[in-house]
Motif scaffolding. Structure first.
Motif, mmCIF file in Angstrom:
data_model
loop_
_atom_site.group_PDB
_atom_site.id
_atom_site.type_symbol
_atom_site.label_atom_id
_atom_site.label_comp_id
_atom_site.label_asym_id
_atom_site.label_seq_id
_atom_site.Cartn_x
_atom_site.Cartn_y
_atom_site.Cartn_z
ATOM 1 N N UNK A 199 0.818 -1.226 0.147
ATOM 2 C CA UNK A 199 0.114 -0.098 0.098
ATOM 3 C C UNK A 199 0.929 1.177 -0.138
ATOM 4 N N UNK A 200 0.735 2.068 -0.824
ATOM 5 C CA UNK A 200 1.253 3.429 -1.008
ATOM 6 C C UNK A 200 0.369 4.574 -0.652
ATOM 7 N N UNK A 236 3.389 -3.334 5.030
ATOM 8 C CA UNK A 236 3.792 -2.871 3.836
ATOM 9 C C UNK A 236 3.237 -1.665 3.327
ATOM 10 N N UNK A 237 3.146 -0.657 4.262
ATOM 11 C CA UNK A 237 2.491 0.497 4.060
ATOM 12 C C UNK A 237 3.948 1.622 3.543
ATOM 13 N N UNK A 238 3.785 2.207 2.582
ATOM 14 C CA UNK A 238 4.992 3.325 2.240
ATOM 15 C C UNK A 238 4.144 4.671 2.129
ATOM 16 N N UNK A 239 4.968 5.421 2.819
ATOM 17 C CA UNK A 239 4.580 6.842 2.605
ATOM 18 C C UNK A 239 5.302 7.941 1.753
ATOM 19 N N UNK A 240 4.572 8.789 1.077
ATOM 20 C CA UNK A 240 5.308 9.697 0.230
ATOM 21 C C UNK A 240 4.699 11.018 0.292
ATOM 22 N N UNK A 248 9.413 15.749 2.802
ATOM 23 C CA UNK A 248 9.611 14.360 3.437
ATOM 24 C C UNK A 248 9.454 14.309 4.971
ATOM 25 N N UNK A 249 9.820 15.635 5.659
ATOM 26 C CA UNK A 249 9.910 15.582 7.247
ATOM 27 C C UNK A 249 8.658 15.166 7.813
ATOM 28 N N UNK A 261 9.337 7.166 1.500
ATOM 29 C CA UNK A 261 10.420 7.365 0.259
ATOM 30 C C UNK A 261 10.453 8.838 0.038
ATOM 31 N N UNK A 262 11.390 9.231 -0.935
ATOM 32 C CA UNK A 262 11.456 10.568 -1.437
ATOM 33 C C UNK A 262 10.214 10.841 -2.454
ATOM 34 N N UNK A 263 9.936 12.059 -2.742
ATOM 35 C CA UNK A 263 9.072 12.377 -3.534
ATOM 36 C C UNK A 263 9.229 11.795 -4.939
#
Length: 418
Positions: free
Chosen positions: A189-190, A213-217, A221-222, A236-238
């Motif tokens: 999941x993003x 398995x959840x990623x944030x963008x 970034x802070x 993860x970076x934009x």
């Protein structure tokens, strides 16, 4: 309810649009971020508008203010957004004086929400009031009204079960994922965007999917790292957005961008991809639907999905309305008291002057006159007389303005200018 004038020179208006008549694309044109709200408040102040509250959520944009004509507020909104007056008038509503008060109570207590019982709006009202106060654009009326709405909201939440079940867009989105996607805990999941809806969705995802398995963008970034740290998630970076989308099974978009940030050209994935767009304006272009393996769901579609508890929540609407009427009655009493207080104070002062003159006369005329006792008795009578007048004004079926004018004429009262 009596149609009282709330201000000597202007009326209290609510102008706005909501999910009921305005599609997401139209709502997007009139949406307000914090800089726009600040600009509207400052512009209103410069134009002499008294007190203003600006509310903008994914479901509605509304201005509450004292003005001579609602068009002043409509023009103010259109001047600071992408929408035109013509577009606004096609889907708008305008409420005046006590109808505007009623509307703010319905909105703030979740009865007018796209998902019945959604109480997230109350924090928006609190924030909006704080922004107006910061710019010196509040008054005792607005402060008392907002506090009354907050009080009603708390009582409804505590005394009814209208907020049980899926009562927010963020919860509804997670419910949709749970219903539509098998073995969610094994899916990637993003979450793109960490505004309020993004944060709430993230919290609900962690709580209800048990998903590691959840990623944030996020563009900043802070902000993503602050949320990820709380839930132990990946950030993860934009610049990695396109790469991360290729890996994910479910993409939740909840950014505050004014233009779409996810389009067909950004997607190069061969496996099935479910996209939930929780943004207003829309942040996912409709052209992604042209891809055979991509499913797109917007928040308006999510809000239409009824959950099993909706019928149960609807049963509490009468009790919620009764609570609103109870709190609103206290507010109207306060409002009326503020209106006739200057007349009652002037009446009391006039009677006290008459008392002083009479006591002075009697003390010179009567040898054994007890001025102290006479003053005590006189002041108690004056207190009872003014209380009688106040009760009359509070409960009279006559027009309050006529009663106030009559009292002023009979006693030849001069009111203190504010």
């Amino acid at each position: 309810m009596k149609n009282y004038n709330l201000s000597r020179h202007s009326s209290f208006f609510a102008v706005g649009l909501s999910y009921k008549k305005a599609e997401a694309d139209v709502r997007g044109k009139f949406s307000l971020d914090v800089p726009k709200i600040d600009a509207i408040i400052q512009d209103a102040k410069a134009k002499g508008i008294e007190g203003l509250l600006a509310i903008s959520t994914c479901n509605r944009t509304e201005l509450f203010a004292f003005a001579q004509h609602p068009y002043q507020l409509i023009k103010l909104l259109c001047d600071h957004t992408q929408g035109s007056v013509e577009e606004f008038q096609d889907v708008a509503y305008i409420y005046k004086n006590h109808d505007a008060i009623d509307h703010l109570f319905r909105v703030g207590t979740g009865l007018d929400s796209q998902i019945l019982g959604d109480f997230e709006i109350i924090s928006q009202i609190k924030q909006s009031f704080s922004r107006s106060k910061k710019h010196g654009m509040t008054n005792p009326f607005l402060e008392r009204l907002c506090n009354s709405v907050i009080q009603a909201s708390k009582r409804i939440k505590n005394e009814t079960e209208i907020s049980t079940g899926a009562t927010s867009v963020s919860f509804a989105s997670v419910k949709y994922i749970l219903n539509e996607v098998q073995e969610v805990s094994k899916k990637n999941i993003l979450l793109f965007g960490t505004g309020k809806i993004g944060r709430n969705t993230c919290e609900n995802l962690v709580k209800h999917t048990d998903n590691s398995h959840i990623t944030l963008i996020n563009r900043t970034k802070e902000k993503a790292e602050a949320i990820a740290g709380k839930f132990k998630l990946i950030v993860k970076d934009y610049g990695d957005l396109q790469t991360e989308i290729r890996k994910t099974d479910i993409l939740v978009v909840a950014t505050g961008a004014q233009l779409p940030t996810v389009s067909k050209s950004l997607l190069h994935t061969k496996k099935p991809l479910l996209i939930l767009d929780l943004s207003i304006p829309k942040n996912v272009s409709d052209d992604v639907r042209e891809l055979p393996n991509v499913s797109l769901v917007h928040l308006d579609e999510l809000s239409q999905i009824t959950d099993n508890n909706l019928k149960k929540r609807k049963a509490y609407i009468p009790k919620a309305r009764a609570i609103i009427e109870d709190v609103k009655t206290d507010f109207v009493k306060w409002l009326e008291t503020r209106k006739f207080a200057p007349v009652i104070n002037a009446l009391k002062a006039k009677l006290m002057t008459m008392k002083d003159e009479e006591l002075d006369f009697q003390s010179k005329k009567l040898q054994d006159f007890n001025e102290e006792q006479a003053a005590l008795v006189s002041e108690r009578i004056i207190q009872k007389i003014t209380k009688q007048f106040a009760n009359h004004l509070r409960t009279s079926e006559m027009d309050t303005e006529d009663s106030l004018a009559l009292i002023q004429r009979v006693f030849q009262l001069e009111l203190q200018e504010k």
